[in-house]
Design a protein around this motif. Structure first.
Motif, PDB file in Angstrom:
ATOM      1  N   LEU A  16       0.825  -1.209   0.000  1.00  0.00           N
ATOM      2  CA  LEU A  16       0.000   0.000   0.000  1.00  0.00           C
ATOM      3  C   LEU A  16       0.858   1.258   0.000  1.00  0.00           C
ATOM      4  N   THR A  17       1.845   1.296   0.887  1.00  0.00           N
ATOM      5  CA  THR A  17       2.618   2.527   1.050  1.00  0.00           C
ATOM      6  C   THR A  17       3.513   2.820  -0.143  1.00  0.00           C
ATOM      7  N   VAL A  18       4.083   1.787  -0.777  1.00  0.00           N
ATOM      8  CA  VAL A  18       4.966   2.057  -1.904  1.00  0.00           C
ATOM      9  C   VAL A  18       4.176   2.609  -3.091  1.00  0.00           C
ATOM     10  N   VAL A  19       2.931   2.165  -3.259  1.00  0.00           N
ATOM     11  CA  VAL A  19       2.079   2.709  -4.316  1.00  0.00           C
ATOM     12  C   VAL A  19       1.747   4.180  -4.021  1.00  0.00           C
ATOM     13  N   LEU A  20       1.376   4.466  -2.777  1.00  0.00           N
ATOM     14  CA  LEU A  20       1.071   5.851  -2.398  1.00  0.00           C
ATOM     15  C   LEU A  20       2.285   6.755  -2.580  1.00  0.00           C
ATOM     16  N   ASP A  21       3.449   6.265  -2.178  1.00  0.00           N
ATOM     17  CA  ASP A  21       4.661   7.073  -2.310  1.00  0.00           C
ATOM     18  C   ASP A  21       5.006   7.327  -3.774  1.00  0.00           C
ATOM     19  N   ALA A  22       4.868   6.307  -4.619  1.00  0.00           N
ATOM     20  CA  ALA A  22       5.214   6.474  -6.034  1.00  0.00           C
ATOM     21  C   ALA A  22       4.316   7.524  -6.699  1.00  0.00           C
ATOM     22  N   PHE A  23       3.016   7.446  -6.453  1.00  0.00           N
ATOM     23  CA  PHE A  23       2.111   8.431  -7.054  1.00  0.00           C
ATOM     24  C   PHE A  23       2.299   9.812  -6.413  1.00  0.00           C
ATOM     25  N   GLY A  24       2.595   9.847  -5.118  1.00  0.00           N
ATOM     26  CA  GLY A  24       2.848  11.127  -4.457  1.00  0.00           C
ATOM     27  C   GLY A  24       4.068  11.822  -5.035  1.00  0.00           C
ATOM     28  N   ILE A  25       5.136  11.065  -5.246  1.00  0.00           N
ATOM     29  CA  ILE A  25       6.345  11.638  -5.838  1.00  0.00           C
ATOM     30  C   ILE A  25       6.075  12.087  -7.270  1.00  0.00           C
ATOM     31  N   ALA A  26       5.318  11.285  -8.019  1.00  0.00           N
ATOM     32  CA  ALA A  26       4.990  11.653  -9.398  1.00  0.00           C
ATOM     33  C   ALA A  26       4.218  12.972  -9.442  1.00  0.00           C
ATOM     34  N   ASN A  27       3.247  13.127  -8.570  1.00  0.00           N
ATOM     35  CA  ASN A  27       2.480  14.381  -8.531  1.00  0.00           C
ATOM     36  C   ASN A  27       3.376  15.571  -8.170  1.00  0.00           C
ATOM     37  N   ARG A  28       4.277  15.343  -7.228  1.00  0.00           N
ATOM     38  CA  ARG A  28       5.159  16.431  -6.791  1.00  0.00           C
ATOM     39  C   ARG A  28       6.109  16.843  -7.915  1.00  0.00           C
ATOM     40  N   PHE A  29       6.688  15.871  -8.598  1.00  0.00           N
ATOM     41  CA  PHE A  29       7.594  16.187  -9.701  1.00  0.00           C
ATOM     42  C   PHE A  29       6.857  16.873 -10.839  1.00  0.00           C
ATOM     43  N   ALA A  30       5.638  16.395 -11.130  1.00  0.00           N
ATOM     44  CA  ALA A  30       4.863  16.999 -12.215  1.00  0.00           C
ATOM     45  C   ALA A  30       4.615  18.476 -11.939  1.00  0.00           C
ATOM     46  N   ALA A  31       4.294  18.805 -10.687  1.00  0.00           N
ATOM     47  CA  ALA A  31       3.985  20.190 -10.328  1.00  0.00           C
ATOM     48  C   ALA A  31       5.238  21.055 -10.216  1.00  0.00           C
ATOM     49  N   GLN A  32       6.264  20.538  -9.518  1.00  0.00           N
ATOM     50  CA  GLN A  32       7.426  21.364  -9.197  1.00  0.00           C
ATOM     51  C   GLN A  32       8.452  21.437 -10.318  1.00  0.00           C
ATOM     52  N   LEU A  33       8.646  20.347 -11.044  1.00  0.00           N
ATOM     53  CA  LEU A  33       9.712  20.300 -12.035  1.00  0.00           C
ATOM     54  C   LEU A  33       9.221  20.430 -13.467  1.00  0.00           C
ATOM     55  N   MET A  34       7.943  20.094 -13.687  1.00  0.00           N
ATOM     56  CA  MET A  34       7.435  20.104 -15.055  1.00  0.00           C
ATOM     57  C   MET A  34       6.337  21.138 -15.264  1.00  0.00           C
ATOM     58  N   GLY A  35       5.939  21.816 -14.191  1.00  0.00           N
ATOM     59  CA  GLY A  35       4.928  22.862 -14.297  1.00  0.00           C
ATOM     60  C   GLY A  35       3.562  22.374 -14.702  1.00  0.00           C
ATOM     61  N   GLN A  36       3.238  21.127 -14.344  1.00  0.00           N
ATOM     62  CA  GLN A  36       1.962  20.531 -14.731  1.00  0.00           C
ATOM     63  C   GLN A  36       1.046  20.382 -13.525  1.00  0.00           C
ATOM     64  N   THR A  37      -0.239  20.255 -13.812  1.00  0.00           N
ATOM     65  CA  THR A  37      -1.190  19.894 -12.765  1.00  0.00           C
ATOM     66  C   THR A  37      -0.908  18.463 -12.332  1.00  0.00           C
ATOM     67  N   PRO A  38      -0.854  18.172 -11.034  1.00  0.00           N
ATOM     68  CA  PRO A  38      -0.631  16.787 -10.594  1.00  0.00           C
ATOM     69  C   PRO A  38      -1.593  15.835 -11.308  1.00  0.00           C
ATOM     70  N   PRO A  39      -1.074  14.824 -12.014  1.00  0.00           N
ATOM     71  CA  PRO A  39      -1.923  14.015 -12.889  1.00  0.00           C
ATOM     72  C   PRO A  39      -2.690  12.888 -12.200  1.00  0.00           C
ATOM     73  N   PHE A  40      -2.341  12.584 -10.942  1.00  0.00           N
ATOM     74  CA  PHE A  40      -2.944  11.416 -10.293  1.00  0.00           C
ATOM     75  C   PHE A  40      -3.753  11.835  -9.066  1.00  0.00           C
ATOM     76  N   ASN A  41      -5.040  11.529  -9.133  1.00  0.00           N
ATOM     77  CA  ASN A  41      -5.942  11.768  -8.005  1.00  0.00           C
ATOM     78  C   ASN A  41      -6.186  10.426  -7.325  1.00  0.00           C
ATOM     79  N   VAL A  42      -5.470  10.196  -6.227  1.00  0.00           N
ATOM     80  CA  VAL A  42      -5.482   8.888  -5.578  1.00  0.00           C
ATOM     81  C   VAL A  42      -6.318   8.940  -4.303  1.00  0.00           C
ATOM     82  N   SER A  43      -7.238   8.001  -4.166  1.00  0.00           N
ATOM     83  CA  SER A  43      -8.037   7.894  -2.951  1.00  0.00           C
ATOM     84  C   SER A  43      -7.953   6.461  -2.433  1.00  0.00           C
ATOM     85  N   ILE A  44      -8.038   6.315  -1.124  1.00  0.00           N
ATOM     86  CA  ILE A  44      -8.057   4.996  -0.499  1.00  0.00           C
ATOM     87  C   ILE A  44      -9.489   4.723  -0.084  1.00  0.00           C
ATOM     88  N   VAL A  45     -10.074   3.671  -0.625  1.00  0.00           N
ATOM     89  CA  VAL A  45     -11.472   3.364  -0.348  1.00  0.00           C
ATOM     90  C   VAL A  45     -11.559   1.999   0.322  1.00  0.00           C
TER      91      VAL A  45
END
Length: 321
Positions: A16-45
């Motif tokens: 669970l945590t490695v998936v959350l971390d991977a998408f969290g890092i991807a969103n952060r890089f997309a916003a901070q380094l690529m100037g994009q809207t974070p592409p992944f909206n992740v929810s735990i259901v």
């Protein structure tokens, strides 16, 4: 991309945590380094209001509501790594409820991904029938027994099939997350994989321990012991069957049912395992190792190791440095 992580009691924490971390890092890089809207909206259901991980940690879950329409549903593994733990877990009421939700989401057009033991839960829905799949390698015999209509290849790390994808054991959760990130942006996936020191692996074969697979069936276990004593000789199906007091047809059928391969292929797996051990743990040259495992020359063995393990002799020895 809207992603719903389906959390059940007793989840494998790292999955669970490695998936959350991977998408969290991807969103952060997309916003901070690529100037994009974070592409992944992740929810735990969750199908229950309160869910705890395999280590007893509370997992904050959202309720599953009719307006939840994910693009992808991810099914992490349960922390039930042996048949005696997994079979009762699959019979739980919350698992039955999860199956119903997976079927409903799939009917609505969602894609579904499962990693490691999560592929068992997906297979329980019937959605994997007549599809290709992979799972955690040491539970492959149980998977074949329970789901004979699924085309299983536990040597592969990632298997897309229609609107579903399955991933291999344990850290296959990370391979799955990177695969999904790459579908959106190969550049972003490359950045995340370098940050995590991880690449998508195409195969589980280098990690499979043949002896563990043999434990699932008494005849296969006896065959495995016989084969280890005859690695230097050329393989004969009839000789093996005679030694085990069975027919060649029965041995062929049991190997296919339990291991998903022929007796000869399993014999080759044992040769490769032994050769790998000698390459990494002995001072023998490759010609001597080839003789020890029944090959005519080192060149043939070198090719086989590369084909089966995806690594050459130098790389295998370098792993120990």
């Amino acid at each position: 991309m809207r992603i719903a992580l389906l959390a059940l009691d007793g989840l494998f924490d790292t999955g669970l945590t490695v998936v959350l971390d991977a998408f969290g890092i991807a969103n952060r890089f997309a916003a901070q380094l690529m100037g994009q809207t974070p592409p992944f909206n992740v929810s735990i259901v969750g199908v229950r209001k309160k869910v705890r991980s395999g280590h007893g940690l509370p997992i904050p879950v959202q309720a599953i509501t009719p307006n939840l329409r994910p693009d992808w549903v991810l099914v992490p593994a349960l922390n039930a790594s042996t048949p005696d733990l997994l079979i009762p877990a699959l019979a739980r009421k919350d698992v039955a409820d999860a199956r119903a939700h997976l079927l409903a989401w799939h009917a609505q057009g969602a894609h579904i991904a499962a990693s490691c033991i999560g592929s068992f839960l997906l297979a329980e829905t019937g959605l994997l029938d007549h599809q290709e799949a992979t799972t955690t390698w040491w539970l492959a015999p149980l998977f074949r027994q329970r789901y004979p209509n699924v085309s299983l290849d536990e040597s592969r790390m990632l298997v897309p099939s229609g609107r579903m994808v399955t991933a291999g054991a344990a850290m296959g959760h990370l391979d799955l997350a990177l695969w999904l990130i790459r579908k959106g942006s190969p550049e972003l996936a490359s950045m995340v994989s370098r940050y995590l020191l991880a690449d998508i692996r195409s195969s589980q074969a280098p990690y499979i321990i043949p002896n563990h697979l043999a434990q699932a069936d008494p005849l296969i276990l006896r065959f495995e012991r016989w084969a280890r004593e005859h690695l230097k000789q050329g393989f004969s199906l009839q000789e093996a069957a005679n030694a085990l007091a069975t027919s060649a047809r029965t041995l062929q059928r049991r190997c296919q049912a339990v291991l998903g391969k022929s007796p000869l292929d399993y014999f080759q797996d044992l040769r490769v395992e032994r050769a790998r051990s000698l390459v990494q743990g002995s001072g023998l040259d490759l010609e001597a190792i080839a003789t020890e495992v029944g090959y005519a020359d080192g060149a043939t063995l070198r090719t086989l190791l590369r084909q089966r393990l995806g690594r050459g002799v130098r790389e295998l020895r370098a792993d120990l440095r």
